[in-house]
Design an enzyme around this catalytic site. Structure first.
Site, short mmCIF file in Angstrom:
data_model
loop_
_atom_site.label_atom_id
_atom_site.label_comp_id
_atom_site.label_asym_id
_atom_site.label_seq_id
_atom_site.Cartn_x
_atom_site.Cartn_y
_atom_site.Cartn_z
N GLU A 170 -1.20 -2.82 12.30
CA GLU A 170 -1.26 -3.37 11.00
C GLU A 170 -0.59 -4.36 10.44
OE1 GLU A 170 -3.48 0.83 9.08
OE2 GLU A 170 -1.78 0.33 9.36
N CYS A 225 7.26 9.16 6.12
CA CYS A 225 7.27 7.98 6.57
C CYS A 225 5.51 8.00 7.59
CB CYS A 225 7.34 7.03 7.33
SG CYS A 225 6.90 5.71 7.53
N CYS A 273 3.71 -8.72 4.91
CA CYS A 273 4.19 -8.03 5.51
C CYS A 273 4.17 -7.79 7.33
CB CYS A 273 3.69 -6.49 4.69
SG CYS A 273 4.59 -4.72 5.66
N CYS A 315 6.09 4.05 16.03
CA CYS A 315 6.92 3.89 15.25
C CYS A 315 7.51 5.08 16.51
CB CYS A 315 7.65 3.40 14.20
SG CYS A 315 9.18 3.79 14.12
N CYS A 371 10.74 9.44 10.66
CA CYS A 371 11.44 9.61 9.02
C CYS A 371 10.87 10.25 7.74
CB CYS A 371 11.65 8.47 8.22
SG CYS A 371 12.42 6.91 9.25
N CYS A 421 3.86 0.70 1.47
CA CYS A 421 5.03 1.19 2.12
C CYS A 421 4.99 2.61 3.00
CB CYS A 421 6.27 1.02 1.42
SG CYS A 421 7.02 -0.90 1.49
N1 SAH Z 1 11.30 0.88 10.59
C1 SAH Z 1 12.16 0.00 9.04
C2 SAH Z 1 10.58 -0.86 8.87
C3 SAH Z 1 9.59 -0.49 8.12
S1 SAH Z 1 10.69 -0.74 6.64
C4 SAH Z 1 13.28 0.88 8.29
O1 SAH Z 1 11.98 1.73 8.23
O2 SAH Z 1 13.43 -0.12 7.43
C5 SAH Z 1 9.44 0.19 5.20
C6 SAH Z 1 10.08 0.82 4.13
O3 SAH Z 1 9.32 2.46 3.50
C7 SAH Z 1 10.71 1.50 4.73
O4 SAH Z 1 11.93 1.35 3.79
C8 SAH Z 1 10.88 2.75 4.03
O5 SAH Z 1 11.55 3.57 3.90
C9 SAH Z 1 9.22 2.52 3.33
N2 SAH Z 1 7.97 3.95 3.12
C10 SAH Z 1 7.81 4.71 4.70
N3 SAH Z 1 7.31 5.67 4.12
C11 SAH Z 1 7.30 5.07 2.59
C12 SAH Z 1 5.87 6.23 1.45
N4 SAH Z 1 5.80 6.75 2.12
N5 SAH Z 1 5.99 5.37 0.12
C13 SAH Z 1 7.20 4.74 -0.05
N6 SAH Z 1 7.77 3.64 0.74
C14 SAH Z 1 8.41 4.60 2.14
#
Ligand code: SAH
Length: 327
Positions: free
Chosen positions: A83, A111, A97, A104, A108, A320
Site C-alpha cells: 500500500e 499498528c 507515504c 511488517c 507493535c 498512519c
Molecule cells: N516501522 C516504521 C515505519 C512505519 S511509520 C515505524 O514504526 O516508524 C508508521 C507510523 O505510524 C509510526 O510512527 C507508527 O508508530 C505510527 N502508527 C502506527 N499505528 C498507528 C495508528 N493506529 N494511529 C496513528 N499512528 C500509528
C-alpha cells in the site's frame, strides 16, 4: 520499472546505453506508456510495450478520501500486497507515504500493519514504482517511509530509492525515514551521509511501557536508541523527529510528558510530532483533543519543540497505522 531488466532488454535489442536514461527520464516525469516517449524510435516503443511492463507493481484498487488523500493497493508480480498513500496539504504540498516491506515483521500492538502476514522486503524498484504510480497522476515534493514495514530492515533498497527520487522532484532533504528504533539501521544511515530526515517512533517515555507497546524495545532499549539518534543529530546537524502516537490512558499523562521532555536532551536535537491515534481494531482509544493539547503544553513548558500531526485519509483507512491490505 525493473531497471536491471530494462537495461538488459535494451542491450539485447542492440540499443545504445543512453536509451536507459531516456526511458527513465520519461518515467520520472510521469509517462503512462512507451508511446509517449517521443525520443525513442517507434519500433522500439512497440517492442518495449510488448516485452517490458512499465511497473513492477500492478494497481489493484485505489480509493480517494474527502481530503484529497489517495490510497493505492498495489501487488508485486509474486502476489504480495503493497500500500502507498499520497497526501495533499492545504499549503499545496503533496507528500507520498511509501512502503518498504509487504507487511511488517515487527508487531507493535497499536499498528494494523503488524497484524498482517509479513511477506518480504520490497526491492528498490518496487519502492520507486509506488512513487511513479502517483507521479503519473500529479507531481509530489515530499516522501516519508511511513507506510508498511520497517525501512531500517531494508535499508539498501530504501537508500537506493532515495538516490532516484530526486529525479521525480523529491529531494533527500524532503524525504523522511521513520524507524521503530532499529539501531544498526540508524547507525548505517548516519554513516551513509545521505541527507534524509530521521524520524523515530518513540511512543513511550520509559522502557516497561515501550516494551509493552513495541516488542522491539526489548532488543533495542530506549536509552541506546536515543543515543543513536543523538549521534545522528551530531553528525548531520538536523533534528530527529520523534513520533508519539497519543493513546488515551496509556501514554498521555502529564508526568509522562515531563518524562518525555527529560529524555529529549539536548533540546535542539529533537522535535516531537504528536500523532492522533487512528482507529484500528486494537484495544486502544485515541487521546482526546484536549488531552493532546495538554500534553503538548506540558512539553512546550519544558522547552521541547512540538507539533500535532494532521491526520489525513482516515475515512479510507489510509492514515498512519491503518495500512493492512487484506492479503
Ligand atoms: N516501522 C516504521 C515505519 C512505519 S511509520 C515505524 O514504526 O516508524 C508508521 C507510523 O505510524 C509510526 O510512527 C507508527 O508508530 C505510527 N502508527 C502506527 N499505528 C498507528 C495508528 N493506529 N494511529 C496513528 N499512528 C500509528
Amino acid at each position: 520499472m525493473d531497471l536491471e531488466l530494462l537495461s538488459r532488454t535494451l542491450d539485447e535489442l542492440g540499443e545504445p546505453s543512453y536509451r536507459n536514461q531516456q526511458v527513465w527520464a520519461w518515467l520520472a516525469r510521469g509517462a503512462h506508456a512507451y508511446v509517449e516517449m517521443s525520443d525513442l524510435p517507434k519500433p522500439l516503443q512497440a517492442v518495449l510495450e510488448q516485452r517490458l511492463p512499465l511497473s513492477t507493481l500492478t494497481l489493484e484498487q485505489e480509493v480517494r478520501a474527502r481530503d484529497g488523500t489517495a490510497k493505492a493497493l498495489l501487488r508485486t508480480t509474486d502476489g504480495h500486497p503493497v500500500e502507498a498513500v499520497s497526501m495533499r496539504y492545504r499549503d499545496g504540498r503533496r507528500s507520498l507515504c511509501l512502503s518498504s516491506q509487504s507487511g511488517c515483521p515487527l508487531a507493535c500492538t497499536f499498528c494494523a500493519t503488524g497484524r498482517m502476514r509479513f511477506a518480504r522486503n520490497l526491492s528498490r524498484d518496487e519502492i520507486l514504482d509506488q512513487a511513479l504510480h502517483f507521479r503519473r497522476q500529479e507531481p509530489a515534493d515530499h516522501a516519508v517511509f511511513m507506510g508498511m514495514g520497517e525501512p531500517m530492515m531494508n535499508l539498501d533498497a530504501v537508500l537506493g530509492a532515495c538516490e532516484l527520487l530526486p529525479a521525480l522532484g523529491i529531494t533527500n532533504r524532503r524525504t523522511a525515514i521513520s524507524t521503530v528504533g532499529w539501531i544498526p539501521g540508524i547507525e548505517r544511515l548516519t554513516a551513509s551521509g545521505v541527507p534524509v530526515r530521521l524520524a523515530l517512533s518513540l511512543h513511550a517515555p520509559e522502557d516497561a511501557l515501550r516494551s509493552a507497546l513495541m516488542e522491539v524495545n526489548e532488543r533495542y532499549p530506549l536509552a541506546e536508541v536515543l543515543d543513536a539518534c543523538r549521534a545522528h543529530n551530531a553528525a548531520t546537524r538536523r533534528r530527529v523527529f520523534v513520533e508519539y502516537v497519543m493513546l488515551a490512558g496509556i501514554n498521555d499523562r502529564y508526568e509522562q510528558a515531563l518524562a518525555l521532555a527529560r529524555l529529549l536532551s539536548p533540546r535542539e536535537a529533537f522535535k516531537v510530532n504528536l500523532i492522533p491515534y487512528n482507529p484500528t481494531d486494537s484495544l486502544y482509544h485515541g487521546s482526546s483533543r484536549d488531552a493532546i493539547a495538554a500534553f503538548r503544553g506540558a512539553l512546550e513548558s519544558q522547552g521541547v519543540r512540538v507539533t500535532v500531526r494532521l491526520t489525513r485519509g482516515r475515512d479510507i483507512a489510509a492514515a498512519c497505522g491503518q495500512l493492512a491490505a487484506a492479503a
